[in-house]
Design a protein around this motif. Structure first.
Motif, PDB file in Angstrom:
ATOM      1  N   LEU A 259      39.889 -46.995  10.141  1.00 41.29           N
ATOM      2  CA  LEU A 259      39.412 -45.814  10.863  1.00 41.29           C
ATOM      3  C   LEU A 259      38.370 -46.206  11.904  1.00 41.29           C
ATOM      4  O   LEU A 259      38.392 -45.704  13.042  1.00 41.29           O
ATOM      5  N   GLU A 260      37.466 -47.099  11.541  1.00 45.48           N
ATOM      6  CA  GLU A 260      36.442 -47.540  12.490  1.00 45.48           C
ATOM      7  C   GLU A 260      37.078 -48.190  13.725  1.00 45.48           C
ATOM      8  O   GLU A 260      36.657 -47.955  14.867  1.00 45.48           O
ATOM      9  N   TYR A 261      38.094 -49.004  13.492  1.00 44.83           N
ATOM     10  CA  TYR A 261      38.802 -49.650  14.601  1.00 44.83           C
ATOM     11  C   TYR A 261      39.478 -48.605  15.485  1.00 44.83           C
ATOM     12  O   TYR A 261      39.424 -48.682  16.717  1.00 44.83           O
ATOM     13  N   LEU A 262      40.098 -47.600  14.864  1.00 44.81           N
ATOM     14  CA  LEU A 262      40.765 -46.538  15.618  1.00 44.81           C
ATOM     15  C   LEU A 262      39.768 -45.779  16.482  1.00 44.81           C
ATOM     16  O   LEU A 262      40.040 -45.502  17.666  1.00 44.81           O
ATOM     17  N   ILE A 263      38.608 -45.461  15.934  1.00 44.37           N
ATOM     18  CA  ILE A 263      37.594 -44.719  16.689  1.00 44.37           C
ATOM     19  C   ILE A 263      37.163 -45.521  17.913  1.00 44.37           C
ATOM     20  O   ILE A 263      36.999 -44.979  19.018  1.00 44.37           O
ATOM     21  N   GLY A 264      37.004 -46.835  17.758  1.00 43.55           N
ATOM     22  CA  GLY A 264      36.634 -47.686  18.882  1.00 43.55           C
ATOM     23  C   GLY A 264      37.679 -47.676  19.976  1.00 43.55           C
ATOM     24  O   GLY A 264      37.350 -47.604  21.171  1.00 43.55           O
ATOM     25  N   LEU A 265      38.942 -47.721  19.600  1.00 40.13           N
ATOM     26  CA  LEU A 265      40.026 -47.666  20.589  1.00 40.13           C
ATOM     27  C   LEU A 265      40.036 -46.324  21.314  1.00 40.13           C
ATOM     28  O   LEU A 265      40.195 -46.258  22.540  1.00 40.13           O
ATOM     29  N   GLU A 266      39.856 -45.263  20.553  1.00 39.09           N
ATOM     30  CA  GLU A 266      39.895 -43.930  21.166  1.00 39.09           C
ATOM     31  C   GLU A 266      38.707 -43.714  22.096  1.00 39.09           C
ATOM     32  O   GLU A 266      38.846 -43.094  23.160  1.00 39.09           O
ATOM     33  N   ALA A 275      38.788 -38.281  18.538  1.00 41.38           N
ATOM     34  CA  ALA A 275      38.144 -39.210  17.604  1.00 41.38           C
ATOM     35  C   ALA A 275      37.145 -38.480  16.712  1.00 41.38           C
ATOM     36  O   ALA A 275      37.066 -38.748  15.503  1.00 41.38           O
ATOM     37  N   LEU A 276      36.391 -37.557  17.289  1.00 39.73           N
ATOM     38  CA  LEU A 276      35.390 -36.825  16.503  1.00 39.73           C
ATOM     39  C   LEU A 276      36.049 -35.960  15.438  1.00 39.73           C
ATOM     40  O   LEU A 276      35.565 -35.887  14.298  1.00 39.73           O
ATOM     41  N   VAL A 277      37.157 -35.320  15.776  1.00 44.22           N
ATOM     42  CA  VAL A 277      37.877 -34.496  14.792  1.00 44.22           C
ATOM     43  C   VAL A 277      38.386 -35.358  13.645  1.00 44.22           C
ATOM     44  O   VAL A 277      38.230 -35.014  12.458  1.00 44.22           O
ATOM     45  N   GLN A 278      38.994 -36.497  13.977  1.00 47.21           N
ATOM     46  CA  GLN A 278      39.514 -37.393  12.939  1.00 47.21           C
ATOM     47  C   GLN A 278      38.387 -37.905  12.054  1.00 47.21           C
ATOM     48  O   GLN A 278      38.498 -37.908  10.817  1.00 47.21           O
ATOM     49  N   LEU A 279      37.321 -38.353  12.679  1.00 42.93           N
ATOM     50  CA  LEU A 279      36.209 -38.919  11.925  1.00 42.93           C
ATOM     51  C   LEU A 279      35.549 -37.869  11.041  1.00 42.93           C
ATOM     52  O   LEU A 279      35.249 -38.121   9.867  1.00 42.93           O
ATOM     53  N   SER A 280      35.340 -36.677  11.576  1.00 48.48           N
ATOM     54  CA  SER A 280      34.710 -35.622  10.784  1.00 48.48           C
ATOM     55  C   SER A 280      35.564 -35.259   9.569  1.00 48.48           C
ATOM     56  O   SER A 280      35.031 -34.976   8.490  1.00 48.48           O
ATOM     57  N   GLY A 281      36.885 -35.293   9.751  1.00 47.96           N
ATOM     58  CA  GLY A 281      37.772 -35.011   8.626  1.00 47.96           C
ATOM     59  C   GLY A 281      37.627 -36.019   7.506  1.00 47.96           C
ATOM     60  O   GLY A 281      37.555 -35.646   6.319  1.00 47.96           O
ATOM     61  N   ILE A 282      37.570 -37.303   7.855  1.00 41.54           N
ATOM     62  CA  ILE A 282      37.419 -38.340   6.836  1.00 41.54           C
ATOM     63  C   ILE A 282      36.048 -38.259   6.173  1.00 41.54           C
ATOM     64  O   ILE A 282      35.918 -38.410   4.941  1.00 41.54           O
ATOM     65  N   LEU A 283      35.009 -37.990   6.963  1.00 40.66           N
ATOM     66  CA  LEU A 283      33.662 -37.887   6.386  1.00 40.66           C
ATOM     67  C   LEU A 283      33.574 -36.706   5.422  1.00 40.66           C
ATOM     68  O   LEU A 283      32.864 -36.777   4.407  1.00 40.66           O
ATOM     69  N   THR A 284      34.307 -35.633   5.707  1.00 40.32           N
ATOM     70  CA  THR A 284      34.360 -34.498   4.777  1.00 40.32           C
ATOM     71  C   THR A 284      35.040 -34.906   3.473  1.00 40.32           C
ATOM     72  O   THR A 284      34.576 -34.555   2.366  1.00 40.32           O
ATOM     73  N   LEU A 285      36.128 -35.670   3.584  1.00 43.05           N
ATOM     74  CA  LEU A 285      36.821 -36.140   2.379  1.00 43.05           C
ATOM     75  C   LEU A 285      35.928 -37.057   1.554  1.00 43.05           C
ATOM     76  O   LEU A 285      35.934 -37.008   0.317  1.00 43.05           O
ATOM     77  N   ILE A 286      35.156 -37.903   2.238  1.00 41.40           N
ATOM     78  CA  ILE A 286      34.230 -38.796   1.526  1.00 41.40           C
ATOM     79  C   ILE A 286      33.194 -37.970   0.775  1.00 41.40           C
ATOM     80  O   ILE A 286      32.863 -38.250  -0.391  1.00 41.40           O
ATOM     81  N   ALA A 287      32.655 -36.929   1.425  1.00 43.07           N
ATOM     82  CA  ALA A 287      31.651 -36.077   0.779  1.00 43.07           C
ATOM     83  C   ALA A 287      32.233 -35.354  -0.428  1.00 43.07           C
ATOM     84  O   ALA A 287      31.551 -35.158  -1.444  1.00 43.07           O
ATOM     85  N   GLN A 288      33.502 -34.989  -0.341  1.00 46.76           N
ATOM     86  CA  GLN A 288      34.139 -34.238  -1.437  1.00 46.76           C
ATOM     87  C   GLN A 288      34.555 -35.126  -2.598  1.00 46.76           C
ATOM     88  O   GLN A 288      34.483 -34.709  -3.758  1.00 46.76           O
ATOM     89  N   ILE A 304      29.156 -43.264  10.390  1.00 51.02           N
ATOM     90  CA  ILE A 304      28.153 -42.239  10.705  1.00 51.02           C
ATOM     91  C   ILE A 304      27.577 -42.498  12.093  1.00 51.02           C
ATOM     92  O   ILE A 304      27.367 -41.570  12.894  1.00 51.02           O
ATOM     93  N   ALA A 305      27.323 -43.779  12.408  1.00 49.60           N
ATOM     94  CA  ALA A 305      26.833 -44.129  13.746  1.00 49.60           C
ATOM     95  C   ALA A 305      27.869 -43.772  14.808  1.00 49.60           C
ATOM     96  O   ALA A 305      27.519 -43.312  15.901  1.00 49.60           O
ATOM     97  N   ASP A 306      29.150 -43.983  14.491  1.00 43.63           N
ATOM     98  CA  ASP A 306      30.215 -43.620  15.428  1.00 43.63           C
ATOM     99  C   ASP A 306      30.215 -42.113  15.689  1.00 43.63           C
ATOM    100  O   ASP A 306      30.419 -41.664  16.831  1.00 43.63           O
ATOM    101  N   LYS A 307      29.985 -41.328  14.639  1.00 41.28           N
ATOM    102  CA  LYS A 307      29.945 -39.871  14.826  1.00 41.28           C
ATOM    103  C   LYS A 307      28.797 -39.495  15.763  1.00 41.28           C
ATOM    104  O   LYS A 307      28.975 -38.681  16.687  1.00 41.28           O
ATOM    105  N   ALA A 308      27.644 -40.099  15.534  1.00 46.63           N
ATOM    106  CA  ALA A 308      26.503 -39.812  16.399  1.00 46.63           C
ATOM    107  C   ALA A 308      26.786 -40.243  17.838  1.00 46.63           C
ATOM    108  O   ALA A 308      26.460 -39.530  18.796  1.00 46.63           O
ATOM    109  N   GLN A 309      27.420 -41.400  17.998  1.00 50.46           N
ATOM    110  CA  GLN A 309      27.735 -41.894  19.338  1.00 50.46           C
ATOM    111  C   GLN A 309      28.727 -40.977  20.042  1.00 50.46           C
ATOM    112  O   GLN A 309      28.599 -40.708  21.244  1.00 50.46           O
ATOM    113  N   LEU A 310      29.721 -40.495  19.324  1.00 51.29           N
ATOM    114  CA  LEU A 310      30.688 -39.571  19.911  1.00 51.29           C
ATOM    115  C   LEU A 310      30.007 -38.281  20.358  1.00 51.29           C
ATOM    116  O   LEU A 310      30.300 -37.744  21.430  1.00 51.29           O
TER     117      LEU A 310
END
Length: 492
Positions: A259-266, A275-288, A304-310
């Motif tokens: 996922l981190e690699y994908l976010i960098g490409l996007e 990228a933000l939608v995808q990342l937020s979805g995974i972070l929600t799953l991690i929290a759950q 988390i840093a990627d989310k802030a950067q986006l």
């Protein structure tokens, strides 16, 4: 385990065969059942006699050679549990030359060699696998190949093995690990070009062409490319990479590094919203579900840093700083050093350098590697530059220098010292160890999205720095080709 499912069908077939032949018993089926039940119950001591009987069972080998090989693996692993590494290694070495061995047996034996730190032997074992089974070399696991390549200390051994992998057309299966293998391939390409081995060089080029980042690097190296020939369009390459990684993650949604690699490409292709939608979805799953349910949990701070950067790239700075703040207060352990430094940079960009420096209390200095220490020093230097603290700026700038004494470039720009920045960039261009970094530094890419007035000035300064006559002259002298790319690469 997969072999047990296959064994169930095999037992039925063997039992039916025995019944038709009016046989009183079927020892193969009985041994499969005994060993399967014992292994599944975690009772290797009870499984070993049956596994030993299956080792050279001709009926089993003839009926299903792949499953027979898997049961030999079970004997090796049970021997490891019961009798230790030496006994398991001896049995595994014997298994590699069993009549039913495939390249999978080399996967297992290489793993055992690596786990017992027999690195040269592991490299030799992979070489033997490629020689014996060139037609099925593609089946060698990523872990087998990459762990061996990265563990080998002798460069000649490493690149002989890499050349062999190229010639049998082995490809990495996890697309998010492409950058690692392609970095090694770049060295192999340069060696092949220097040796005049055009056939091998073309194999390397073909394998790196689907990697947009590496393609740009090759096209920027005048020793590998013809400056008069335009580069091929790179955006379709990056789009193909994005789709490939998406497909991979769809089959392995718990892979955080993927996922981190994908976010960098996007991000490089300006797909920030997606990228933000995808990342937020995974972070929600991690929290759950908890981080323990995901692979490579150490990648969590980077996500988390990627989310802030986006959020910063989307001009949502208050939200981004909140993400950084909450992450710094909550997270501890591996990966958080880089996260805190990223937060410090974000604060400095928005004029909050004193708050940024106060965050150093969250960093354990003894846990930092040399690269992180240099990154922290460069960040401090920028803060001191904006604060007009010349004494501490000079100390931090000096501490940002690499092993060759070349200081980071960004602090000079934070201080408004274009001549100093140019001198540092020229030194990097002239340093053989920094050649790849210098090539990418000089490429005419889309600028990073500025997040503040201060950040805009910095982005503009980078663009001006790249176009200085002295910098361009140094690049030309070192055979660096400056090309334009419609992507955003992280460069400074």
């Amino acid at each position: 385990m997969g072999q047990f499912a296959a064994a169930g069908a095999l037992i039925a077939a063997l039992s039916a065969s025995a019944a038709m032949a009016d046989a009183p018993a079927n020892n193969t089926a009985l041994n499969i059942m005994k060993s399967t039940a014992a292994v599944q119950a975690g009772k290797c001591d009870e499984a070993l006699p049956a596994l030993e009987a299956l080792w050279n069972d001709p009926e089993f080998q003839a009926a299903d050679p792949d499953t027979a090989e898997q049961f030999r693996f079970e004997r090796i692993l049970c021997t490891l549990t019961q009798n230790g590494a030496a006994a398991a290694m001896a049995l595994s070495a014997e298994n590699e030359h069993h009549a039913g061995a495939s390249i999978a047996s080399y996967d297992l034996h290489t793993f055992l060699l690596l786990s017992t730190k027999q690195i040269p032997a592991a490299a030799a074992n992979v070489e033997e696998a490629l020689t014996r089974f060139p037609d099925t070399a593609s089946k060698l696991a990523d872990m087998t190949v990459m762990a061996t390549l990265l563990a080998v200390q002798d460069e000649t051994t490493r690149y002989n093995l890499l050349n062999h992998l190229e010639r049998v057309r082995w490809q990495i299966h996890d697309p998010s690990a492409r950058l690692i293998i392609d970095t090694l391939r770049l060295h192999g390409l340069r060696a092949a070009v220097a040796a005049g081995d055009h056939g091998l060089a073309e194999l390397y080029r073909a394998d790196m062409a689907p990697d947009g980042y590496m393609y740009a690097l090759i096209e920027g190296d005048g020793r590998l490319t013809d400056a008069s020939v335009p580069a091929a369009p790179v955006q379709p390459v990056v789009r193909a990479q994005i789709n490939e990684v998406k497909a991979y993650i769809a089959s392995r949604p718990t892979d955080l590094l993927g996922l981190e690699y994908l976010i960098g490409l996007e991000r490089s292709d300006d797909d920030h919203e997606v990228a933000l939608v995808q990342l937020s979805g995974i972070l929600t799953l991690i929290a759950q579900n908890g981080l323990q349910k995901f692979e490579q949990p150490n990648a969590y701070p980077s996500l988390i840093a990627d989310k802030a950067q986006l959020l910063l790239d989307l001009q949502r700075a208050p939200e981004a700083l909140t993400v950084f703040k909450e992450g710094t207060e909550r997270m501890r352990g591996p990966g958080t050093i880089d996260f805190v430094i990223a937060y410090m940079n974000a604060l400095i960009d928005t004029g909050q350098e004193k708050d940024a420096l106060a965050l150093e209390s969250h960093i354990t200095l003894v846990a930092m590697n040399a690269s992180q220490k240099r990154a922290l020093a460069a960040t401090e230097a920028c803060a001191f530059a904006y604060m007009k603290d010349t004494a501490r700026y000079a100390l931090s700038l000096s501490a940002s220098a690499d092993a060759h004494g070349i200081a980071a470039i960004k602090p000079y720009l934070c201080a408004g010292d274009m001549d100093g920045a140019a001198a540092a960039l020229i030194a990097r261009i002239n340093d053989p160890a920094s050649r790849d970094q210098a090539i990418l530094l000089m490429q005419d890419v889309k600028p990073q999205v500025p997040h503040s007035v201060r950040d805009r000035d910095y982005v503009n300064a980078i663009a001006a720095l790249r176009k200085r006559p002295d910098v361009l002259a140094a690049a030309k002298a070192q055979d660096i080709v400056v090309r334009a790319w419609p992507l955003r690469f992280e460069q400074y």
